[in-house]
Design a protein around this motif. Structure first.
Motif, PDB file in Angstrom:
ATOM      1  N   THR A  74      49.979   7.490  92.830  1.00  0.00           N
ATOM      2  CA  THR A  74      50.137   8.607  91.893  1.00  0.00           C
ATOM      3  C   THR A  74      51.555   9.149  91.966  1.00  0.00           C
ATOM      4  O   THR A  74      52.195   9.384  90.933  1.00  0.00           O
ATOM      5  CB  THR A  74      49.117   9.724  92.207  1.00  0.00           C
ATOM      6  OG1 THR A  74      47.791   9.196  92.087  1.00  0.00           O
ATOM      7  CG2 THR A  74      49.286  10.916  91.270  1.00  0.00           C
ATOM      8  N   LYS A  75      52.061   9.332  93.174  1.00  0.00           N
ATOM      9  CA  LYS A  75      53.435   9.834  93.353  1.00  0.00           C
ATOM     10  C   LYS A  75      54.455   8.881  92.728  1.00  0.00           C
ATOM     11  O   LYS A  75      55.414   9.314  92.097  1.00  0.00           O
ATOM     12  CB  LYS A  75      53.743  10.022  94.837  1.00  0.00           C
ATOM     13  CG  LYS A  75      53.021  11.179  95.465  1.00  0.00           C
ATOM     14  CD  LYS A  75      53.299  11.237  96.966  1.00  0.00           C
ATOM     15  CE  LYS A  75      52.415  12.267  97.625  1.00  0.00           C
ATOM     16  NZ  LYS A  75      52.574  12.278  99.093  1.00  0.00           N
ATOM     17  N   ALA A  76      54.242   7.586  92.899  1.00  0.00           N
ATOM     18  CA  ALA A  76      55.162   6.601  92.322  1.00  0.00           C
ATOM     19  C   ALA A  76      55.140   6.674  90.800  1.00  0.00           C
ATOM     20  O   ALA A  76      56.199   6.607  90.150  1.00  0.00           O
ATOM     21  CB  ALA A  76      54.803   5.195  92.799  1.00  0.00           C
ATOM     22  N   ILE A  77      53.970   6.833  90.216  1.00  0.00           N
ATOM     23  CA  ILE A  77      53.858   6.933  88.759  1.00  0.00           C
ATOM     24  C   ILE A  77      54.567   8.181  88.251  1.00  0.00           C
ATOM     25  O   ILE A  77      55.290   8.140  87.256  1.00  0.00           O
ATOM     26  CB  ILE A  77      52.376   6.893  88.319  1.00  0.00           C
ATOM     27  CG1 ILE A  77      51.829   5.477  88.531  1.00  0.00           C
ATOM     28  CG2 ILE A  77      52.214   7.343  86.865  1.00  0.00           C
ATOM     29  CD1 ILE A  77      50.333   5.357  88.414  1.00  0.00           C
ATOM     30  N   VAL A  78      54.388   9.289  88.952  1.00  0.00           N
ATOM     31  CA  VAL A  78      55.060  10.528  88.553  1.00  0.00           C
ATOM     32  C   VAL A  78      56.576  10.339  88.631  1.00  0.00           C
ATOM     33  O   VAL A  78      57.314  10.712  87.714  1.00  0.00           O
ATOM     34  CB  VAL A  78      54.601  11.713  89.429  1.00  0.00           C
ATOM     35  CG1 VAL A  78      55.482  12.936  89.213  1.00  0.00           C
ATOM     36  CG2 VAL A  78      53.143  12.047  89.156  1.00  0.00           C
ATOM     37  N   LYS A  79      57.038   9.724  89.704  1.00  0.00           N
ATOM     38  CA  LYS A  79      58.474   9.536  89.919  1.00  0.00           C
ATOM     39  C   LYS A  79      59.095   8.608  88.868  1.00  0.00           C
ATOM     40  O   LYS A  79      60.146   8.917  88.306  1.00  0.00           O
ATOM     41  CB  LYS A  79      58.697   8.967  91.319  1.00  0.00           C
ATOM     42  CG  LYS A  79      60.147   8.701  91.669  1.00  0.00           C
ATOM     43  CD  LYS A  79      60.246   8.182  93.102  1.00  0.00           C
ATOM     44  CE  LYS A  79      61.662   7.824  93.489  1.00  0.00           C
ATOM     45  NZ  LYS A  79      61.727   7.315  94.873  1.00  0.00           N
ATOM     46  N   TYR A  80      58.456   7.482  88.589  1.00  0.00           N
ATOM     47  CA  TYR A  80      59.063   6.465  87.731  1.00  0.00           C
ATOM     48  C   TYR A  80      58.677   6.559  86.262  1.00  0.00           C
ATOM     49  O   TYR A  80      59.406   6.083  85.404  1.00  0.00           O
ATOM     50  CB  TYR A  80      58.759   5.065  88.263  1.00  0.00           C
ATOM     51  CG  TYR A  80      59.509   4.783  89.526  1.00  0.00           C
ATOM     52  CD1 TYR A  80      60.831   4.346  89.486  1.00  0.00           C
ATOM     53  CD2 TYR A  80      58.938   5.001  90.769  1.00  0.00           C
ATOM     54  CE1 TYR A  80      61.543   4.113  90.646  1.00  0.00           C
ATOM     55  CE2 TYR A  80      59.641   4.770  91.936  1.00  0.00           C
ATOM     56  CZ  TYR A  80      60.939   4.328  91.864  1.00  0.00           C
ATOM     57  OH  TYR A  80      61.655   4.098  93.021  1.00  0.00           O
ATOM     58  N   ASN A  81      57.523   7.162  85.959  1.00  0.00           N
ATOM     59  CA  ASN A  81      57.111   7.264  84.563  1.00  0.00           C
ATOM     60  C   ASN A  81      57.430   8.638  83.982  1.00  0.00           C
ATOM     61  O   ASN A  81      57.845   8.750  82.842  1.00  0.00           O
ATOM     62  CB  ASN A  81      55.627   6.947  84.423  1.00  0.00           C
ATOM     63  CG  ASN A  81      55.160   6.962  82.986  1.00  0.00           C
ATOM     64  OD1 ASN A  81      54.424   7.850  82.593  1.00  0.00           O
ATOM     65  ND2 ASN A  81      55.591   5.998  82.198  1.00  0.00           N
ATOM     66  N   HIS A  82      57.239   9.658  84.791  1.00  0.00           N
ATOM     67  CA  HIS A  82      57.417  11.024  84.293  1.00  0.00           C
ATOM     68  C   HIS A  82      58.747  11.632  84.738  1.00  0.00           C
ATOM     69  O   HIS A  82      59.116  12.702  84.279  1.00  0.00           O
ATOM     70  CB  HIS A  82      56.238  11.891  84.728  1.00  0.00           C
ATOM     71  CG  HIS A  82      54.936  11.371  84.207  1.00  0.00           C
ATOM     72  ND1 HIS A  82      54.479  11.641  82.936  1.00  0.00           N
ATOM     73  CD2 HIS A  82      54.003  10.554  84.769  1.00  0.00           C
ATOM     74  CE1 HIS A  82      53.321  11.033  82.741  1.00  0.00           C
ATOM     75  NE2 HIS A  82      53.009  10.364  83.836  1.00  0.00           N
ATOM     76  N   HIS A  83      59.420  10.955  85.662  1.00  0.00           N
ATOM     77  CA  HIS A  83      60.759  11.332  86.115  1.00  0.00           C
ATOM     78  C   HIS A  83      60.859  12.778  86.582  1.00  0.00           C
ATOM     79  O   HIS A  83      61.791  13.495  86.214  1.00  0.00           O
ATOM     80  CB  HIS A  83      61.795  11.037  85.019  1.00  0.00           C
ATOM     81  CG  HIS A  83      61.722   9.634  84.522  1.00  0.00           C
ATOM     82  ND1 HIS A  83      62.152   8.558  85.269  1.00  0.00           N
ATOM     83  CD2 HIS A  83      61.229   9.114  83.367  1.00  0.00           C
ATOM     84  CE1 HIS A  83      61.943   7.443  84.595  1.00  0.00           C
ATOM     85  NE2 HIS A  83      61.375   7.748  83.446  1.00  0.00           N
ATOM     86  N   GLU A  84      59.869  13.180  87.382  1.00  0.00           N
ATOM     87  CA  GLU A  84      59.928  14.513  87.969  1.00  0.00           C
ATOM     88  C   GLU A  84      59.251  14.482  89.339  1.00  0.00           C
ATOM     89  O   GLU A  84      58.423  13.619  89.604  1.00  0.00           O
ATOM     90  CB  GLU A  84      59.289  15.553  87.062  1.00  0.00           C
ATOM     91  CG  GLU A  84      57.800  15.375  86.814  1.00  0.00           C
ATOM     92  CD  GLU A  84      57.242  16.441  85.889  1.00  0.00           C
ATOM     93  OE1 GLU A  84      57.074  17.587  86.347  1.00  0.00           O
ATOM     94  OE2 GLU A  84      56.989  16.133  84.724  1.00  0.00           O
ATOM     95  N   PRO A  85      59.613  15.415  90.194  1.00  0.00           N
ATOM     96  CA  PRO A  85      58.963  15.469  91.511  1.00  0.00           C
ATOM     97  C   PRO A  85      57.487  15.846  91.363  1.00  0.00           C
ATOM     98  O   PRO A  85      57.118  16.602  90.449  1.00  0.00           O
ATOM     99  CB  PRO A  85      59.730  16.569  92.252  1.00  0.00           C
ATOM    100  CG  PRO A  85      60.981  16.793  91.472  1.00  0.00           C
ATOM    101  CD  PRO A  85      60.690  16.383  90.072  1.00  0.00           C
ATOM    102  N   VAL A  86      56.675  15.346  92.245  1.00  0.00           N
ATOM    103  CA  VAL A  86      55.244  15.652  92.233  1.00  0.00           C
ATOM    104  C   VAL A  86      55.024  17.160  92.305  1.00  0.00           C
ATOM    105  O   VAL A  86      54.118  17.690  91.660  1.00  0.00           O
ATOM    106  CB  VAL A  86      54.528  14.930  93.412  1.00  0.00           C
ATOM    107  CG1 VAL A  86      53.111  15.414  93.565  1.00  0.00           C
ATOM    108  CG2 VAL A  86      54.542  13.437  93.189  1.00  0.00           C
TER     109      VAL A  86
END
Length: 119
Positions: free
Chosen positions: A40-52
């Motif tokens: 989930t953290k990786a998806i947030v970082k690479y897809n949504h480009h924001e910190p969790v």
């Protein structure tokens, strides 16, 4: 082709969704078992480009649920991972290792995804 080989079309289908590509790329880079929270953290970082920490709990829950109910079951059904739903653990299998070069080539070709995908 042998019965244990995964068809290239299956690999393409699995990589057809950006969240699955990020999950597969993270597993390929880390070479170890990961938690659903890690993915989930990786998806947030690479897809949504924001910190969790800056993402709403609702959006985080949506990503976790899509991993749990859609993306990880598809990857598990293809035999690339063992997804222990009770423990929230995702472990790459030997079949994952067999198709990792194909997955890596697809991920490297994705202009929107910086490689390597790291936690």
């Amino acid at each position: 082709m042998g019965g244990n080989l995964i068809a290239f079309d299956t690999v393409l289908e699995l990589c057809g969704d950006e969240h699955r590509r990020i999950a597969l790329a993270t597993l390929a880079n880390e070479q170890r078992s990961l938690t659903v929270n890690d993915l989930t953290k990786a998806i947030v970082k690479y897809n949504h480009h924001e910190p969790v920490t800056e993402m709403s709990e609702g959006n985080l829950s949506e990503i976790r649920l899509s991993l749990h109910h859609v993306h990880l079951p598809k990857i598990d059904a293809a035999g690339l991972v063992d997804h222990d739903q009770e423990r929230g653990l995702v472990e790459p299998t030997e079949r994952f290792e067999q198709v990792q070069p194909q997955i890596s080539a697809i991920i490297d070709a994705d202009p929107d995804l910086e490689s390597p995908v790291e936690l």
